[in-house]
Design a protein around this motif. Structure first.
Motif, PDB file in Angstrom:
ATOM      1  N   PHE A 111      10.545  30.075 -36.868  1.00  0.00           N
ATOM      2  CA  PHE A 111       9.836  31.300 -36.502  1.00  0.00           C
ATOM      3  C   PHE A 111       8.335  31.187 -36.742  1.00  0.00           C
ATOM      4  O   PHE A 111       7.545  31.959 -36.188  1.00  0.00           O
ATOM      5  N   GLY A 112       7.924  30.206 -37.558  1.00  0.00           N
ATOM      6  CA  GLY A 112       6.501  30.006 -37.811  1.00  0.00           C
ATOM      7  C   GLY A 112       5.735  29.621 -36.559  1.00  0.00           C
ATOM      8  O   GLY A 112       4.516  29.804 -36.491  1.00  0.00           O
ATOM      9  N   LEU A 113       6.449  29.104 -35.545  1.00  0.00           N
ATOM     10  CA  LEU A 113       5.787  28.740 -34.299  1.00  0.00           C
ATOM     11  C   LEU A 113       5.207  29.973 -33.607  1.00  0.00           C
ATOM     12  O   LEU A 113       4.132  29.908 -33.004  1.00  0.00           O
ATOM     13  N   LEU A 114       5.905  31.110 -33.718  1.00  0.00           N
ATOM     14  CA  LEU A 114       5.395  32.344 -33.124  1.00  0.00           C
ATOM     15  C   LEU A 114       4.110  32.775 -33.811  1.00  0.00           C
ATOM     16  O   LEU A 114       3.154  33.223 -33.164  1.00  0.00           O
ATOM     17  N   LEU A 115       4.063  32.627 -35.146  1.00  0.00           N
ATOM     18  CA  LEU A 115       2.850  32.971 -35.879  1.00  0.00           C
ATOM     19  C   LEU A 115       1.727  32.000 -35.550  1.00  0.00           C
ATOM     20  O   LEU A 115       0.554  32.380 -35.540  1.00  0.00           O
ATOM     21  N   PHE A 116       2.093  30.756 -35.273  1.00  0.00           N
ATOM     22  CA  PHE A 116       1.097  29.768 -34.851  1.00  0.00           C
ATOM     23  C   PHE A 116       0.457  30.186 -33.528  1.00  0.00           C
ATOM     24  O   PHE A 116      -0.774  30.132 -33.372  1.00  0.00           O
ATOM     25  N   PHE A 117       1.269  30.618 -32.571  1.00  0.00           N
ATOM     26  CA  PHE A 117       0.738  31.099 -31.299  1.00  0.00           C
ATOM     27  C   PHE A 117      -0.119  32.349 -31.501  1.00  0.00           C
ATOM     28  O   PHE A 117      -1.114  32.549 -30.799  1.00  0.00           O
ATOM     29  N   ASP A 118       0.271  33.201 -32.473  1.00  0.00           N
ATOM     30  CA  ASP A 118      -0.543  34.370 -32.775  1.00  0.00           C
ATOM     31  C   ASP A 118      -1.944  33.957 -33.211  1.00  0.00           C
ATOM     32  O   ASP A 118      -2.946  34.565 -32.816  1.00  0.00           O
ATOM     33  N   GLY A 119      -2.007  32.921 -34.051  1.00  0.00           N
ATOM     34  CA  GLY A 119      -3.309  32.424 -34.487  1.00  0.00           C
ATOM     35  C   GLY A 119      -4.134  31.921 -33.318  1.00  0.00           C
ATOM     36  O   GLY A 119      -5.348  32.165 -33.247  1.00  0.00           O
ATOM     37  N   LEU A 120      -3.479  31.233 -32.374  1.00  0.00           N
ATOM     38  CA  LEU A 120      -4.189  30.732 -31.200  1.00  0.00           C
ATOM     39  C   LEU A 120      -4.698  31.879 -30.334  1.00  0.00           C
ATOM     40  O   LEU A 120      -5.807  31.819 -29.805  1.00  0.00           O
ATOM     41  N   ILE A 121      -3.883  32.937 -30.189  1.00  0.00           N
ATOM     42  CA  ILE A 121      -4.322  34.090 -29.396  1.00  0.00           C
ATOM     43  C   ILE A 121      -5.548  34.735 -30.032  1.00  0.00           C
ATOM     44  O   ILE A 121      -6.494  35.134 -29.339  1.00  0.00           O
TER      45      ILE A 121
END
Length: 211
Positions: free
Chosen positions: A179-189
């Motif tokens: 699920f950390g991948l979703l938070l990673f994408f959040d950081g990119l956004i």
């Protein structure tokens, strides 16, 4: 349209022109807009939606229906940032649900699964009215005639390149980061919104000075 096409065909050396200093801001936008568009994580949502839904408990055809649903809802600065904020909130919600209630020996309840599907659809809607639309329209509007063909070619090439990268790496990243991948994408956004906001300000200043 015929006259415009003939005029565009009369332009010589568009790739050489786009490298000139006066066209540098447009070149930067041609690169960062499609790159940031893909780095929102939309490709992983659309390409692997059926995998995500099936792993969360949707069976067989249900996972394909969920994937079709996310595609069905895909229909200047304020829009990009607003859409980015909505996408961040959606991915945080999904990340929290998956982090707390889904994992080894645990399955999502029917209610949680429905919430995840709805939130992912809201993510796709946010992408559709912000990055998904403006990521293509903005680059097409900022190029002068002498660089338009080269600029659009660069925009498409960058988009396809990062789409390929995300498509090839997503499953491995998902297995490793979960699920950390979703938070990673959040950081990119978040980074995307901040960088594009600055780039748009610079572009506006450049256009104002060139008039």
């Amino acid at each position: 349209m015929i006259d415009a096409s003939e005029l565009a065909n009369s332009v010589k050396h568009p790739f050489r022109n786009i490298l000139k200093k006066r066209n540098r801001p447009q070149l930067v936008m041609a690169i960062i807009m499609p790159m940031f568009e893909i780095l929102t994580g939309i490709s992983s949502i659309l390409f692997y939606a059926h995998v995500r839904f099936q792993s969360m408990g949707f069976k067989g055809n249900a996972s394909l229906y969920s994937s079709a649903l996310t595609r069905a809802v895909l229909c200047r600065r304020v829009l990009l940032i607003g859409g980015g904020i909505q996408m961040i909130i959606c991915q945080v919600i999904v990340g929290i649900i998956l982090g707390l209630k889904f994992g080894k020996y645990k399955e999502l309840s029917e209610t949680d699964s429905i919430v995840v599907v709805v939130v992912i659809c809201l993510f796709v809607v946010a992408f559709g009215w912000s990055w998904g639309t403006l990521g293509w329209t903005m680059p097409s509007e900022i190029f002068a005639l002498e660089t338009r063909s080269a600029g659009q070619s660069i925009t498409v090439a960058i988009n396809l390149f990062f789409t390929f990268i995300i498509a090839q790496s997503f499953l491995s990243l998902l297995c490793g980061m979960k699920f950390g991948l979703l938070l990673f994408f959040d950081g990119l956004i978040t980074v995307n919104d901040a960088d594009v906001a600055k780039a748009l300000v610079l572009e506006e200043d450049h256009l104002r000075k060139s008039r």
